[in-house]
Design a protein around this motif. Structure first.
Motif, short mmCIF file in Angstrom:
data_model
loop_
_atom_site.label_atom_id
_atom_site.label_comp_id
_atom_site.label_asym_id
_atom_site.label_seq_id
_atom_site.Cartn_x
_atom_site.Cartn_y
_atom_site.Cartn_z
N VAL A 121 11.10 14.65 -2.18
CA VAL A 121 9.87 14.73 -2.98
C VAL A 121 9.12 13.41 -2.92
CG1 VAL A 121 8.93 15.16 -5.28
CG2 VAL A 121 10.92 16.46 -4.49
N LEU A 122 9.85 12.30 -3.00
CA LEU A 122 9.20 10.99 -2.95
C LEU A 122 8.53 10.77 -1.59
CD1 LEU A 122 8.77 8.39 -4.63
CD2 LEU A 122 10.80 7.45 -3.50
N GLY A 123 9.19 11.26 -0.53
CA GLY A 123 8.60 11.16 0.81
C GLY A 123 7.27 11.90 0.89
N GLU A 124 7.23 13.11 0.35
CA GLU A 124 5.98 13.88 0.35
C GLU A 124 4.93 13.20 -0.53
OE1 GLU A 124 5.12 16.47 2.10
OE2 GLU A 124 7.01 17.26 2.88
N GLY A 132 -0.06 10.53 -3.44
CA GLY A 132 -0.76 9.98 -4.60
C GLY A 132 -0.91 10.94 -5.77
N VAL A 133 -0.29 12.12 -5.68
CA VAL A 133 -0.47 13.10 -6.76
C VAL A 133 0.45 12.74 -7.93
CG1 VAL A 133 -0.12 15.52 -7.41
CG2 VAL A 133 -1.12 14.95 -5.18
N ASP A 134 -0.05 12.86 -9.15
CA ASP A 134 0.73 12.46 -10.32
C ASP A 134 0.33 13.28 -11.53
OD1 ASP A 134 2.21 10.74 -12.19
OD2 ASP A 134 2.12 9.27 -10.56
N PRO A 135 1.25 13.90 -12.24
CA PRO A 135 2.67 14.03 -11.90
C PRO A 135 2.89 15.06 -10.79
CG PRO A 135 2.20 14.91 -14.12
CD PRO A 135 0.91 14.50 -13.53
#
Lengths: 323, 323
Positions: A121-124, A132-135
Motif C-alpha cells: 500500500v505504501l508503494g502505491e 499522494g492520496v490521504d487517507p
C-alpha cells in the motif's frame, strides 16, 4: 542519487530491486522462488543474493560507485518492527526469525522491516495508484487478504504492528470456516484459493461451465485466474463467481469506507486480473452498502505497480524510518 | 484557570458544562431535553441558554471573572468541521445548519464543531477510561451506533469528517434491513431500539419471559434497559438476548480489533447498563474471532464518564483545534 534496496518476501516469490530515493527509477529488479522448504537460512541467502545482484547492477550503471543507503524488507507478519523480528509466518513456516538484522549484517547496511501488505500500500501511495492520496486504504487480495492504511503520509501500524488485517473481518457471522479458526472471514470467500474453491464446489454441484475443460477435467487445477479467464471469454458460471466475489469484497470494502472515510481504496494483488468484470459490481456493492457521504468522496481503483508495489513500499518504509 | 464550554447535542437531550482546560473540573453541568420539534432556532436557543448558565455559575465561583476561551460543540453528523455546518442530522431533522457560527455569535466566543461520537471517545481519552491510551477506538451504542478513533492523541476524521461509522458495518450480508438502507448493519442488531425489537419479536413468537409483565403487557414499552433489568433479576430469555447482543457487538468489535490493532476499545452509551452480563460474553466473542496478536494487546472496557463524555470531549476538541 541515493538508492534503497527494496525486498518483498512472499510465500511463493522474493522480489528485490534498487529504488532511487526519489522513486524515479528502479534498477536490477529481479525475482526468485522463495522455496520455503530450504528453511530460514536458505531463504535469507536468496534475499541477500537478489539484493547483491541489484547492487551490482546499480554499480554497473553508476561507474562502480553505487550509493546504497539501506535495505527495506517487507515480510509476512505478525512481526515486530522495533526488534525487526518476524514473529509468526505460517506461509514461510517461520517463528521468531530476526530477519532485519540478518539482512542488515549480510549486506553491511542498515535495514528496516515492515509487513508485506503495508509495504504494497505504501508503494502505491509513493509511486502508484495512490500517489499522494490521504487517507489511503489498500486491500491486497491474493493467496491471503491483507491491507494497509496510510494516514498523513505514514503507515498506520497499531499497537502491535498488526493493524490492517482486513482479510479476517467477519462478513458473515455463521459463514465459512477460515484457516484462522474464525467463521465468515472475508478471506474465506474472496482470497484466490477461496474463489477457486467456490468455483469447484459449484461444478461438483452440477453447474454448466467451461471451467472443467479449461483444466482438462482436473478441478484441483482451477485457480482464481482460471475463473477470470473463463469469465472473460463469456462463461456465464465463471462470471457469476466473479460477481459473487465482488459482492463479498464489496461488503468488506464498504466497511472500510464507513470506518476510515478514505479518499481512495486500492485493490491490489491477483484479483485485479478480473478487471472491470470485478470492479464494476464491486463499486456498485460499496455504493449500495456504505454511508453516502463517505462513498461520495472515495474512489475504488486497482493498484498500478503490479508485482513491484511491495519493493517500492519496502524502500519507502526504510526512507521514512531511517532515511 | 481557563475554561471551555463543552456542549453535547443529542436527539433527546442537550448537556453542557464549563470544563477546566486541564480537565480537572467541570462547572455548571446541566442538561435539558432537545425538543427537536421546536426547530433549529429553538434548539440553538436552548444550547445558548445552557452554555450561558454554565458561564454564570463559573462567574459565581471565580468572583465574577470567568475566563472562558471558547465553546466546543458535539453534534450528530455528517457535518463539516471546516465550515462548522451540520449537513444532515435525521435525529434533529436538520439540514445544512451553520451550528458552529450560530453558537459562536450567540456567546461571543470562538467555537468548534465535531461529531458527537468522536467527542465521546475523545472525552474518555482525555479524562476517562481511555486516559492517554493510544491508539484508542470507542464505540457508542445507544439509539444508534457510532464511534471514534484516537491516533497519536488526535481524533481521526477521514476525508470528509465521517470516519468511525461503526454502526453501519455489515456483519451479515443478507441480514436485517437497517434504517440506512443497507442490510445486516451492526446497528440493526445491537442498537438500543434493535435490542428491544429483538426481545419483543421473541415474546410474540412465544418465548417465556417476565419482560411482558415488566411493561404491563405493552410490548412497545420494552426498551433495551428493560431487557438489562430483566436479565439482572435472572430472566433467562432476557439473558439470552443480552448474550446474543454480545455476539453481534463482539463480531463488530473483533473487526475493529483486526483493522486498528488498538490498545483499548471502549464501549459507551446505554448498552453499558447491561454490565458484565454483556461484557463477559462480548470479550469471549472478540477473542474467538479476532487475530490473536491483536487481541493480546487490547482491553475492552466500558466508558467511565457516563453522561459527560461528550461534554469533556467537545471541550477537548476545541482546545486541540483552537486552544
Amino acid at each position: 542519487m541515493r538508492y534503497v534496496i527494496g525486498v518483498d518476501l512472499g510465500g511463493t516469490n522474493i522480489v528485490a530491486g534498487a529504488v532511487a530515493e526519489d522513486g524515479s527509477a528502479i534498477v536490477g529488479l529481479a525475482s526468485e522462488p522463495t522455496r520455503v522448504e530450504d528453511g530460514a537460512d536458505g531463504v535469507i541467502g536468496r534475499i541477500l543474493s537478489l539484493a547483491g545482484g541489484a547492487i551490482q547492477e546499480l554499480a554497473g550503471e553508476t561507474a562502480g560507485r553505487p550509493d546504497v543507503v539501506g535495505v527495506g524488507v517487507g515480510a509476512p507478519g505478525p512481526l515486530n518492527r522495533a526488534t525487526g523480528v518476524v514473529r509468526v509466518a505460517p506461509n514461510l513456516g517461520w517463528r521468531d526469525v530476526p530477519l532485519r538484522d540478518r539482512i542488515s549484517e549480510g549486506l553491511g547496511i542498515p535495514a528496516s522491516l515492515d509487513n508485506d501488505a503495508n509495504c504494497a500500500v505504501l508503494g502505491e501511495w509513493w509511486q502508484g495508484a495512490g500517489r499522494g492520496v490521504d487517507p489511503l486504504v489498500g486491500i491486497t487480495v491474493g493467496t491471503g487478504i491483507g491491507g494497509g492504511i496510510v494516514i498523513d503520509g505514514q503507515l498506520y501500524h497499531g499497537a502491535a504492528d498488526v493493524a490492517g488485517e482486513f482479510g479476517h473481518m467477519t462478513i458473515d457471522p455463521t459463514g465459512r470456516r477460515c484457516a484462522c479458526g474464525n467463521y465468515g472471514c472475508l478471506e474465506a470467500y474472496a482470497s484466490g484459493p477461496a474463489i477457486a474453491r467456490r468455483a469447484a464446489e459449484g461444478i461438483a454441484a452440477g453447474y454448466e461451465t467451461r471451467l472443467g475443460e479449461m483444466v482438462d477435467g482436473d478441478l484441483d487445477r482451477i485457480s482464481a485466474q482460471t475463473v477470470y479467464d473463463a469469465a472473460r471469454i463469456g462463461d456465464v458460471y465463471a462470471q457469476e463467481i466473479v460477481r459473487e466475489t465482488a459482492g463479498f469484497l464489496g461488503a468488506g470494502i464498504a466497511n472500510l469506507v464507513n470506518i476510515f472515510n478514505p479518499s481512495r481504496v486500492l485493490v491490489m494483488g491477483g484479483v485485479t486480473g478480473a478487471g472491470e468484470e470485478l470492479f464494476k459490481p464491486l463499486r456498485a456493492e460499496v455504493t449500495r452498502r456504505a454511508f453516502r457521504p463517505a462513498v461520495d468522496v472515495c474512489e475504488i481503483l486497482p493498484g498500478e505497480l503490479v508485482g513491484m508495489a511491495g519493493v517500492y513500499g519496502a524502500a519507502c518504509a526504510f526512507l521514512q524510518q531511517l532515511g
